[in-house]
Design a protein around this motif. Structure first.
Motif, PDB file in Angstrom:
ATOM      1  N   PRO A 136      -8.791 -10.385  -5.005  1.00  0.00           N
ATOM      2  CA  PRO A 136      -9.427 -11.334  -4.165  1.00  0.00           C
ATOM      3  C   PRO A 136      -8.447 -12.718  -4.422  1.00  0.00           C
ATOM      4  CG  PRO A 136     -11.038 -10.341  -5.403  1.00  0.00           C
ATOM      5  CD  PRO A 136      -9.753  -9.748  -5.924  1.00  0.00           C
ATOM      6  N   GLY A 137      -8.131 -13.376  -3.224  1.00  0.00           N
ATOM      7  CA  GLY A 137      -7.401 -14.479  -3.147  1.00  0.00           C
ATOM      8  C   GLY A 137      -5.974 -14.277  -2.664  1.00  0.00           C
ATOM      9  N   PRO A 160       1.340  -6.878   2.276  1.00  0.00           N
ATOM     10  CA  PRO A 160       0.361  -5.979   1.627  1.00  0.00           C
ATOM     11  C   PRO A 160      -1.126  -5.866   1.513  1.00  0.00           C
ATOM     12  CG  PRO A 160       2.113  -7.287   0.431  1.00  0.00           C
ATOM     13  CD  PRO A 160       1.912  -8.021   1.484  1.00  0.00           C
ATOM     14  N   VAL A 161      -1.601  -7.059   1.722  1.00  0.00           N
ATOM     15  CA  VAL A 161      -3.069  -6.914   1.984  1.00  0.00           C
ATOM     16  C   VAL A 161      -3.492  -6.318   3.411  1.00  0.00           C
ATOM     17  CG1 VAL A 161      -5.294  -8.415   1.932  1.00  0.00           C
ATOM     18  CG2 VAL A 161      -3.419  -8.942   0.322  1.00  0.00           C
ATOM     19  N   ALA A 162      -2.392  -6.806   4.329  1.00  0.00           N
ATOM     20  CA  ALA A 162      -2.811  -6.246   5.602  1.00  0.00           C
ATOM     21  C   ALA A 162      -2.765  -4.772   5.633  1.00  0.00           C
ATOM     22  CB  ALA A 162      -1.766  -6.669   6.729  1.00  0.00           C
ATOM     23  N   TRP A 199      -7.736 -10.895   1.596  1.00  0.00           N
ATOM     24  CA  TRP A 199      -8.613 -10.140   0.963  1.00  0.00           C
ATOM     25  C   TRP A 199      -9.995 -10.654   1.182  1.00  0.00           C
ATOM     26  CZ3 TRP A 199      -7.048  -6.364  -2.859  1.00  0.00           C
ATOM     27  CH2 TRP A 199      -7.814  -5.846  -3.569  1.00  0.00           C
ATOM     28  N   THR A 200     -10.894  -9.710   1.617  1.00  0.00           N
ATOM     29  CA  THR A 200     -12.326 -10.235   1.891  1.00  0.00           C
ATOM     30  C   THR A 200     -13.153  -9.416   0.911  1.00  0.00           C
ATOM     31  OG1 THR A 200     -12.441  -8.564   3.520  1.00  0.00           O
ATOM     32  CG2 THR A 200     -11.692 -10.463   4.278  1.00  0.00           C
ATOM     33  N   ALA A 201     -14.495  -9.678   0.989  1.00  0.00           N
ATOM     34  CA  ALA A 201     -15.536  -9.007   0.091  1.00  0.00           C
ATOM     35  C   ALA A 201     -15.407  -7.610   0.490  1.00  0.00           C
ATOM     36  CB  ALA A 201     -16.886  -9.815   0.252  1.00  0.00           C
ATOM     37  N   SER A 202     -15.341  -7.354   1.862  1.00  0.00           N
ATOM     38  CA  SER A 202     -15.346  -6.079   2.128  1.00  0.00           C
ATOM     39  C   SER A 202     -14.106  -5.106   1.683  1.00  0.00           C
ATOM     40  CB  SER A 202     -15.034  -5.807   3.711  1.00  0.00           C
ATOM     41  OG  SER A 202     -16.321  -6.340   4.297  1.00  0.00           O
ATOM     42  N   THR A 203     -12.934  -5.717   1.385  1.00  0.00           N
ATOM     43  CA  THR A 203     -11.721  -5.247   0.739  1.00  0.00           C
ATOM     44  C   THR A 203     -12.143  -4.848  -0.640  1.00  0.00           C
ATOM     45  OG1 THR A 203     -10.396  -6.730   2.078  1.00  0.00           O
ATOM     46  CG2 THR A 203      -9.403  -5.634   0.357  1.00  0.00           C
ATOM     47  N   THR A 204     -12.932  -5.772  -1.309  1.00  0.00           N
ATOM     48  CA  THR A 204     -13.245  -5.596  -2.826  1.00  0.00           C
ATOM     49  C   THR A 204     -14.157  -4.350  -2.832  1.00  0.00           C
ATOM     50  OG1 THR A 204     -12.892  -7.738  -3.517  1.00  0.00           O
ATOM     51  CG2 THR A 204     -14.375  -6.522  -4.854  1.00  0.00           C
ATOM     52  N   ALA A 232       4.016 -13.190  -3.947  1.00  0.00           N
ATOM     53  CA  ALA A 232       2.595 -13.712  -4.225  1.00  0.00           C
ATOM     54  C   ALA A 232       1.562 -12.479  -4.611  1.00  0.00           C
ATOM     55  CB  ALA A 232       1.930 -14.279  -3.016  1.00  0.00           C
ATOM     56  N   ALA A 233       1.816 -11.509  -3.905  1.00  0.00           N
ATOM     57  CA  ALA A 233       1.002 -10.238  -4.222  1.00  0.00           C
ATOM     58  C   ALA A 233       0.990  -9.552  -5.482  1.00  0.00           C
ATOM     59  CB  ALA A 233       1.008  -9.182  -2.916  1.00  0.00           C
ATOM     60  N   PHE A 234       2.621  -9.626  -5.893  1.00  0.00           N
ATOM     61  CA  PHE A 234       2.906  -8.653  -7.052  1.00  0.00           C
ATOM     62  C   PHE A 234       3.730  -9.751  -7.860  1.00  0.00           C
ATOM     63  CE2 PHE A 234       2.461  -5.526  -3.607  1.00  0.00           C
ATOM     64  CZ  PHE A 234       1.777  -4.527  -4.206  1.00  0.00           C
ATOM     65  N   PRO A 235       3.149 -10.615  -8.529  1.00  0.00           N
ATOM     66  CA  PRO A 235       3.683 -11.855  -9.225  1.00  0.00           C
ATOM     67  C   PRO A 235       4.773 -11.430 -10.136  1.00  0.00           C
ATOM     68  CG  PRO A 235       1.366 -12.347  -9.160  1.00  0.00           C
ATOM     69  CD  PRO A 235       1.744 -10.851  -8.659  1.00  0.00           C
ATOM     70  N   GLY A 236       4.617 -10.061 -10.821  1.00  0.00           N
ATOM     71  CA  GLY A 236       5.722  -9.745 -11.468  1.00  0.00           C
ATOM     72  C   GLY A 236       7.070  -9.060 -11.153  1.00  0.00           C
TER      73      GLY A 236
END
Length: 288
Positions: A5-6, A11-13, A26-31, A121-125
Motif C-alpha cells: 500500500p502506498g 509495476p502496480v498497474a 495500490w488500493t484496498a482492492s489490491t490488498t 520506488a516499487a522495488f527500493p532495493g
C-alpha cells in the motif's frame, strides 16, 4: 523489493490488471486480491506483494527465487519498424541486466539501464536504472516478438512474454491544404506507402468521381524526420478542374502491395467560376 500500500506506477498497474483493478496505484482492492492469492498459493498472507507472491501472480512454475523480474510495458508498430519497452532486473544485482528481444527468430540484446523511477520506488532495493527500449526495422506484416530477461548468477532466464505485432502496410499521409481557383482547386500534402521505396501516388475525387491523380515526388523533410526510412520524395501537389459550385474534394492514397487504399482527407470547397473564393488549410502541414 516489495509492492505494498502506498506504491504506484507501472509495476502496480500490472498487478492491478491481473486482478481486474483499475489504475496504477495500490488500493484496498489490491490488498484484498493479494491476500487471496497468497492464501490460495500457500504463501504467508501479508497483503504485501513480495518476490514469491509476484511469481505466483505471473503464473511462473516454481522458478528459482533469484531469477529476473520484469514487465513488457508496450509493443508497438510504426512506419516500417516496431518498438518494445519495459523494465527488468535481477534480485541478485542492483546493476543493469541484459534483455533479449527476438523478432521472427532474430535476436537483439539490449541493456536494461534506462531510468525508471517507478520501478525504483516499487522495488527500493533494486534501484531505478532498469528500463529498456528497442526499435528495429520491420517490413509490413505480422511479426512474432518475444522478450527474455537474462539471468545473473543463480537462477535462470525469465520470459517476459511473446506477442504478435502488426506493422501497417497501407499508405499513410495527409491532405494539407486546398485552395479554390477560378475553375477548380489546387491541393497539396504528403503520402508514402510502407511496401515500397518508390514514390507513392494519390487519386483526387470530386463529388465521388476521380478527376485527377498525382505522384508524391516533392521533398518533405518533416516527413523524413517523422518517419525514418521513408523515401526522400513524399510531397504531392495537383490542380484539378471542378467547374463552378460547391464540391466535396477527397484525396486517396493509392495502395501498393499488401494493405488497401486510404483516404487522406476530404473538404468542401466552393468554386465561383470567377475568382478565388476560399483557402482551406486542413490541420498541420507537417507530418504527424
Amino acid at each position: 523489493m516489495l509492492l505494498r500500500p502506498g506504491t504506484s506506477g507501472s509495476p502496480v498497474a500490472v498487478v492491478n490488471a491481473r486482478f481486474g483493478v483499475a489504475g496504477s496505484s495500490w488500493t484496498a482492492s489490491t490488498t484484498t486480491a493479494v491476500q487471496a492469492l497468497q492464501s490460495g498459493a500457500g504463501i504467508p498472507v501479508s497483503g504485501v506483494l513480495d518476490v514469491a507472491t509476484w511469481r505466483a501472480l505471473l503464473g511462473a512454475v516454481t522458478p528459482p527465487p533469484t531469477s529476473p523480474l520484469g514487465v513488457v510495458d508496450a509493443e508497438s508498430a510504426a512506419y516500417r519498424s516496431l518498438s518494445v519497452r519495459g523494465w527488468a532486473f535481477d534480485p541478485e544485482s542492483t546493476g543493469p541486466i541484459q534483455v533479449r528481444v527476438t523478432v521472427d527468430g532474430v535476436v537483439t540484446t539490449v541493456t536494461a539501464n534506462q531510468s525508471r523511477p517507478d520501478v525504483g520506488a516499487a522495488f527500493p532495493g533494486a534501484g531505478s536504472a532498469h528500463g529498456f527500449g528497442l526499435t528495429v526495422a520491420a517490413v509490413p506484416g505480422t511479426h512474432a516478438v518475444c522478450v527474455t530477461a537474462v539471468n545473473v548468477g543463480a537462477g535462470s532466464d525469465t520470459s517476459l512474454g511473446c506477442q504478435d505485432v502488426v506493422v501497417a502496410a497501407s499508405p499513410m499521409g495527409h491532405l494539407d491544404a486546398i485552395t479554390a481557383t477560378a475553375y477548380g482547386v489546387t491541393l497539396s500534402g504528403w503520402v508514402t506507402d510502407p511496401d515500397t521505396m518508390a514514390a507513392a501516388s494519390v487519386r483526387i475525387l470530386v463529388d465521388g468521381i476521380v478527376r485527377g491523380s498525382a505522384s508524391a515526388t516533392g521533398s518533405r523533410p518533416d516527413v523524413a524526420l517523422a518517419y525514418p526510412g521513408a523515401p526522400v520524395g513524399t510531397g504531392y501537389a495537383a490542380a484539378v478542374d471542378t467547374g463552378p459550385g460547391p464540391h466535396l474534394v477527397c484525396v486517396v492514397g493509392v495502395n501498393v502491395g499488401a494493405g488497401s487504399d486510404v483516404t487522406l482527407g476530404c473538404t468542401q470547397v466552393r468554386v465561383t467560376g470567377r475568382q478565388v473564393s476560399a483557402v482551406a488549410t486542413l490541420g498541420s502541414s507537417r507530418a504527424r
